[in-house]
Design a protein around this motif. Structure first.
Motif, PDB file in Angstrom:
ATOM      1  N   ASP A 209     -35.844  -1.657  38.516  1.00  0.00           N
ATOM      2  CA  ASP A 209     -36.372  -2.868  37.891  1.00  0.00           C
ATOM      3  C   ASP A 209     -36.047  -4.093  38.744  1.00  0.00           C
ATOM      4  OD1 ASP A 209     -37.196  -4.722  35.585  1.00  0.00           O
ATOM      5  OD2 ASP A 209     -35.069  -5.204  35.825  1.00  0.00           O
ATOM      6  N   GLU A 210     -34.812  -4.174  39.208  1.00  0.00           N
ATOM      7  CA  GLU A 210     -34.395  -5.310  40.023  1.00  0.00           C
ATOM      8  C   GLU A 210     -35.137  -5.346  41.360  1.00  0.00           C
ATOM      9  OE1 GLU A 210     -31.092  -4.337  37.179  1.00  0.00           O
ATOM     10  OE2 GLU A 210     -32.420  -3.207  38.493  1.00  0.00           O
ATOM     11  N   THR A 211     -35.350  -4.166  41.927  1.00  0.00           N
ATOM     12  CA  THR A 211     -36.074  -4.105  43.199  1.00  0.00           C
ATOM     13  C   THR A 211     -37.511  -4.573  43.027  1.00  0.00           C
ATOM     14  OG1 THR A 211     -34.704  -2.246  43.949  1.00  0.00           O
ATOM     15  CG2 THR A 211     -36.802  -2.588  45.077  1.00  0.00           C
ATOM     16  N   ARG A 212     -38.142  -4.127  41.953  1.00  0.00           N
ATOM     17  CA  ARG A 212     -39.537  -4.530  41.720  1.00  0.00           C
ATOM     18  C   ARG A 212     -39.643  -6.027  41.475  1.00  0.00           C
ATOM     19  NH1 ARG A 212     -43.894  -1.997  37.358  1.00  0.00           N
ATOM     20  NH2 ARG A 212     -45.435  -3.674  37.532  1.00  0.00           N
ATOM     21  N   ARG A 213     -38.750  -6.584  40.668  1.00  0.00           N
ATOM     22  CA  ARG A 213     -38.831  -8.011  40.373  1.00  0.00           C
ATOM     23  C   ARG A 213     -38.568  -8.855  41.616  1.00  0.00           C
ATOM     24  NH1 ARG A 213     -35.120  -9.933  36.731  1.00  0.00           N
ATOM     25  NH2 ARG A 213     -33.918  -8.005  36.516  1.00  0.00           N
ATOM     26  N   THR A 214     -37.624  -8.429  42.441  1.00  0.00           N
ATOM     27  CA  THR A 214     -37.365  -9.150  43.685  1.00  0.00           C
ATOM     28  C   THR A 214     -38.553  -9.022  44.630  1.00  0.00           C
ATOM     29  OG1 THR A 214     -34.998  -8.703  43.455  1.00  0.00           O
ATOM     30  CG2 THR A 214     -35.776  -9.395  45.632  1.00  0.00           C
ATOM     31  N   PHE A 215     -39.104  -7.827  44.715  1.00  0.00           N
ATOM     32  CA  PHE A 215     -40.285  -7.575  45.553  1.00  0.00           C
ATOM     33  C   PHE A 215     -41.435  -8.489  45.148  1.00  0.00           C
ATOM     34  CE2 PHE A 215     -44.317  -5.310  46.138  1.00  0.00           C
ATOM     35  CZ  PHE A 215     -44.257  -4.925  47.474  1.00  0.00           C
ATOM     36  N   ASP A 216     -41.711  -8.559  43.854  1.00  0.00           N
ATOM     37  CA  ASP A 216     -42.815  -9.397  43.382  1.00  0.00           C
ATOM     38  C   ASP A 216     -42.530 -10.879  43.612  1.00  0.00           C
ATOM     39  OD1 ASP A 216     -44.613  -7.468  42.636  1.00  0.00           O
ATOM     40  OD2 ASP A 216     -44.046  -7.444  40.517  1.00  0.00           O
ATOM     41  N   TYR A 217     -41.278 -11.278  43.463  1.00  0.00           N
ATOM     42  CA  TYR A 217     -40.950 -12.683  43.717  1.00  0.00           C
ATOM     43  C   TYR A 217     -41.160 -13.029  45.192  1.00  0.00           C
ATOM     44  CZ  TYR A 217     -38.346 -16.934  44.569  1.00  0.00           C
ATOM     45  OH  TYR A 217     -37.998 -18.201  44.980  1.00  0.00           O
ATOM     46  N   LEU A 218     -40.704 -12.169  46.087  1.00  0.00           N
ATOM     47  CA  LEU A 218     -40.881 -12.422  47.518  1.00  0.00           C
ATOM     48  C   LEU A 218     -42.357 -12.496  47.878  1.00  0.00           C
ATOM     49  CD1 LEU A 218     -38.120 -10.061  48.967  1.00  0.00           C
ATOM     50  CD2 LEU A 218     -38.030 -12.553  48.752  1.00  0.00           C
ATOM     51  N   ARG A 219     -43.174 -11.693  47.205  1.00  0.00           N
ATOM     52  CA  ARG A 219     -44.630 -11.772  47.394  1.00  0.00           C
ATOM     53  C   ARG A 219     -45.161 -13.099  46.872  1.00  0.00           C
ATOM     54  NH1 ARG A 219     -47.999  -7.382  44.666  1.00  0.00           N
ATOM     55  NH2 ARG A 219     -49.629  -8.731  45.492  1.00  0.00           N
ATOM     56  N   SER A 220     -44.694 -13.488  45.704  1.00  0.00           N
ATOM     57  CA  SER A 220     -45.261 -14.669  45.055  1.00  0.00           C
ATOM     58  C   SER A 220     -45.000 -15.941  45.844  1.00  0.00           C
ATOM     59  CB  SER A 220     -44.704 -14.809  43.631  1.00  0.00           C
ATOM     60  OG  SER A 220     -43.352 -15.230  43.650  1.00  0.00           O
ATOM     61  N   VAL A 221     -43.900 -15.989  46.592  1.00  0.00           N
ATOM     62  CA  VAL A 221     -43.596 -17.169  47.403  1.00  0.00           C
ATOM     63  C   VAL A 221     -43.924 -16.922  48.867  1.00  0.00           C
ATOM     64  CG1 VAL A 221     -41.859 -18.074  45.828  1.00  0.00           C
ATOM     65  CG2 VAL A 221     -41.168 -16.468  47.621  1.00  0.00           C
ATOM     66  N   ARG A 222     -44.635 -15.825  49.138  1.00  0.00           N
ATOM     67  CA  ARG A 222     -45.148 -15.506  50.459  1.00  0.00           C
ATOM     68  C   ARG A 222     -44.055 -15.332  51.518  1.00  0.00           C
ATOM     69  NH1 ARG A 222     -49.527 -13.448  49.097  1.00  0.00           N
ATOM     70  NH2 ARG A 222     -51.558 -14.226  49.758  1.00  0.00           N
ATOM     71  N   LEU A 223     -42.910 -14.801  51.097  1.00  0.00           N
ATOM     72  CA  LEU A 223     -41.910 -14.406  52.089  1.00  0.00           C
ATOM     73  C   LEU A 223     -42.245 -13.021  52.630  1.00  0.00           C
ATOM     74  CD1 LEU A 223     -38.548 -15.726  50.629  1.00  0.00           C
ATOM     75  CD2 LEU A 223     -40.017 -16.723  52.384  1.00  0.00           C
ATOM     76  N   ILE A 224     -43.016 -12.256  51.876  1.00  0.00           N
ATOM     77  CA  ILE A 224     -43.598 -11.005  52.364  1.00  0.00           C
ATOM     78  C   ILE A 224     -45.050 -10.946  51.916  1.00  0.00           C
ATOM     79  CG2 ILE A 224     -41.417  -9.722  52.366  1.00  0.00           C
ATOM     80  CD1 ILE A 224     -42.334  -8.366  49.775  1.00  0.00           C
ATOM     81  N   GLY A 225     -45.859 -10.247  52.708  1.00  0.00           N
ATOM     82  CA  GLY A 225     -47.243 -10.034  52.341  1.00  0.00           C
ATOM     83  C   GLY A 225     -48.157 -11.170  52.774  1.00  0.00           C
ATOM     84  N   PRO A 226     -49.461 -11.011  52.507  1.00  0.00           N
ATOM     85  CA  PRO A 226     -50.021  -9.938  51.690  1.00  0.00           C
ATOM     86  C   PRO A 226     -50.270  -8.632  52.440  1.00  0.00           C
ATOM     87  CG  PRO A 226     -51.757 -11.442  52.317  1.00  0.00           C
ATOM     88  CD  PRO A 226     -50.468 -12.038  52.844  1.00  0.00           C
ATOM     89  N   HIS A 227     -50.218  -8.628  53.783  1.00  0.00           N
ATOM     90  CA  HIS A 227     -50.563  -7.406  54.498  1.00  0.00           C
ATOM     91  C   HIS A 227     -49.494  -6.338  54.314  1.00  0.00           C
ATOM     92  CE1 HIS A 227     -51.038  -4.716  58.071  1.00  0.00           C
ATOM     93  NE2 HIS A 227     -52.272  -4.753  57.624  1.00  0.00           N
ATOM     94  N   ILE A 228     -49.941  -5.085  54.190  1.00  0.00           N
ATOM     95  CA  ILE A 228     -49.046  -3.942  54.018  1.00  0.00           C
ATOM     96  C   ILE A 228     -48.955  -3.183  55.332  1.00  0.00           C
ATOM     97  CG2 ILE A 228     -48.602  -1.824  52.716  1.00  0.00           C
ATOM     98  CD1 ILE A 228     -50.499  -2.952  50.564  1.00  0.00           C
ATOM     99  N   ALA A 229     -47.745  -2.907  55.773  1.00  0.00           N
ATOM    100  CA  ALA A 229     -47.544  -2.194  57.029  1.00  0.00           C
ATOM    101  C   ALA A 229     -48.273  -0.859  57.019  1.00  0.00           C
ATOM    102  CB  ALA A 229     -46.043  -1.975  57.269  1.00  0.00           C
ATOM    103  N   THR A 230     -48.976  -0.548  58.086  1.00  0.00           N
ATOM    104  CA  THR A 230     -49.731   0.690  58.348  1.00  0.00           C
ATOM    105  C   THR A 230     -50.997   0.806  57.515  1.00  0.00           C
ATOM    106  OG1 THR A 230     -48.715   2.210  56.739  1.00  0.00           O
ATOM    107  CG2 THR A 230     -47.554   1.901  58.860  1.00  0.00           C
ATOM    108  N   LYS A 231     -51.323  -0.189  56.708  1.00  0.00           N
ATOM    109  CA  LYS A 231     -52.507  -0.100  55.862  1.00  0.00           C
ATOM    110  C   LYS A 231     -53.484  -1.228  56.184  1.00  0.00           C
ATOM    111  CE  LYS A 231     -50.312   2.280  51.971  1.00  0.00           C
ATOM    112  NZ  LYS A 231     -50.082   2.293  50.507  1.00  0.00           N
ATOM    113  N   GLU A 232     -54.745  -0.962  55.911  1.00  0.00           N
ATOM    114  CA  GLU A 232     -55.773  -1.959  56.178  1.00  0.00           C
ATOM    115  C   GLU A 232     -55.809  -3.032  55.094  1.00  0.00           C
ATOM    116  OE1 GLU A 232     -57.561  -2.264  58.863  1.00  0.00           O
ATOM    117  OE2 GLU A 232     -56.642  -0.486  59.741  1.00  0.00           O
TER     118      GLU A 232
END
Length: 318
Positions: free
Chosen positions: A145-168
């Protein structure tokens, strides 16, 4: 996660060459309050600028010193915040301020709860409990749960993403419920691409997966990374991991990362239950089942973003 040199902080996807990077492997749920409680920023991580809300002696007028510590006899305005009497950051589930999070290059290692939960449970019962020092299994430490919430937060503030490694495709195409915003004040921040490694995928194809991982985080891949058959290095690793004896013995005593000789057999939920009951007894099997079920949704969500690699069997394959 990766901590880049200061010369790389603005462009975390750039290749090495302008400074060293320190690799840090840690468990992300230690950065979040337990049981899904909202977070406020840890005082030790606050940076109050001198001259901004501070007095001449360098102490903050609200009771927080310029290094983030609270003076004795004083309290901050946000006394009701959890777990610290400090201001929370909107949407941030961690106790680390976004400014500090932005200095890391994050990568996520995930594993199917059907294997991670019983593996951890085994370390909390005899005979391993006396080795690890852990004497009971706490479902709250699963961390999905903590990993998912942190993951989504990092996405929401654009510290990661939107591109996914090895994927189009980009992550936004997978999960269009999240509406990311640009990081920074009034300017775009170049995000690190999403890098999620599934442990089973890595053990199926260790070479290609580690190479893809290196490519994603900006490290030059070398096949020697998959081997550590060196006596001096083995001694150093054993000493470094002595505190966690019992948890990492298989890895410490190995000589390299090699592919599984046989793939994991596909099992039904009933077969998993029977296996856990046989190994640990009915009460423990019920606890393991409950913990697995509680974390599967978060695992499957993160699994959507996991890297995928193809092993080329032909010289024509690129």
């Amino acid at each position: 996660m990766f901590l880049p040199d200061r010369t790389m902080m603005d462009r975390p996807q750039w290749h090495l060459g302008c400074g060293k990077r320190v690799f840090i492997k840690d468990i992300i749920h230690y950065l979040l309050p337990p049981s899904g409680k909202p977070a406020s920023i840890a005082p030790s991580l606050l940076r109050v600028k001198r001259g901004v809300g501070t007095e001449a002696n360098g102490h903050a007028s609200n009771g927080v010193e310029s290094n983030g510590h609270v003076e004795s006899g004083q309290s901050t305005k946000q006394t009701s915040q959890y777990p610290y009497p400090t201001e929370p950051e909107p949407g941030n589930p961690t106790v680390m301020p976004k400014e500090l999070l932005s200095k890391f290059h994050f990568a996520f290692l995930i594993r199917d709860p059907h294997f991670s939960v019983p593996s951890y449970y085994r370390c909390t019962i005899p005979p391993l409990d006396d080795v690890t020092g852990f004497y009971y299994y706490d479902p709250a430490e699963a961390g999905y749960d903590e990993t998912r919430r942190t993951f989504d937060y990092l996405r929401s503030v654009r510290l990661i993403g939107p591109h996914i490694a090895t994927k189009e495709q980009d992550a936004d195409e997978i999960d269009n419920k999240l509406r990311p915003v640009l990081n920074g004040v009034g300017e775009a921040h170049e995000s690190a691409e999403i890098c999620v490694v599934d442990a089973d995928d890595m053990l199926e194809k260790p070479g290609p997966m580690i190479e893809a991982f290196c490519r994603s985080v900006g490290i030059d891949f070398d096949p020697s990374m998959l081997e550590w058959d060196d006596e001096s290095e083995q001694k150093q690793v054993c000493e470094a991991f002595e505190k966690w004896r019992g948890f990492h013995n298989d890895a410490i005593e190995s000589r390299g990362l090699t592919a599984r000789k046989h793939g994991r057999p596909v099992k039904t939920e009933e077969e998993f239950d029977a296996e856990w009951c046989k190994k640990y007894g009915p009460e423990a099997a019920a606890l393991i089942r409950k913990s697995v079920d509680e974390n599967m949704a978060d695992y499957l969500y993160l699994k959507q973003f996991a890297m995928k690699v193809v092993v080329c069997l032909s010289l024509q394959c690129r």
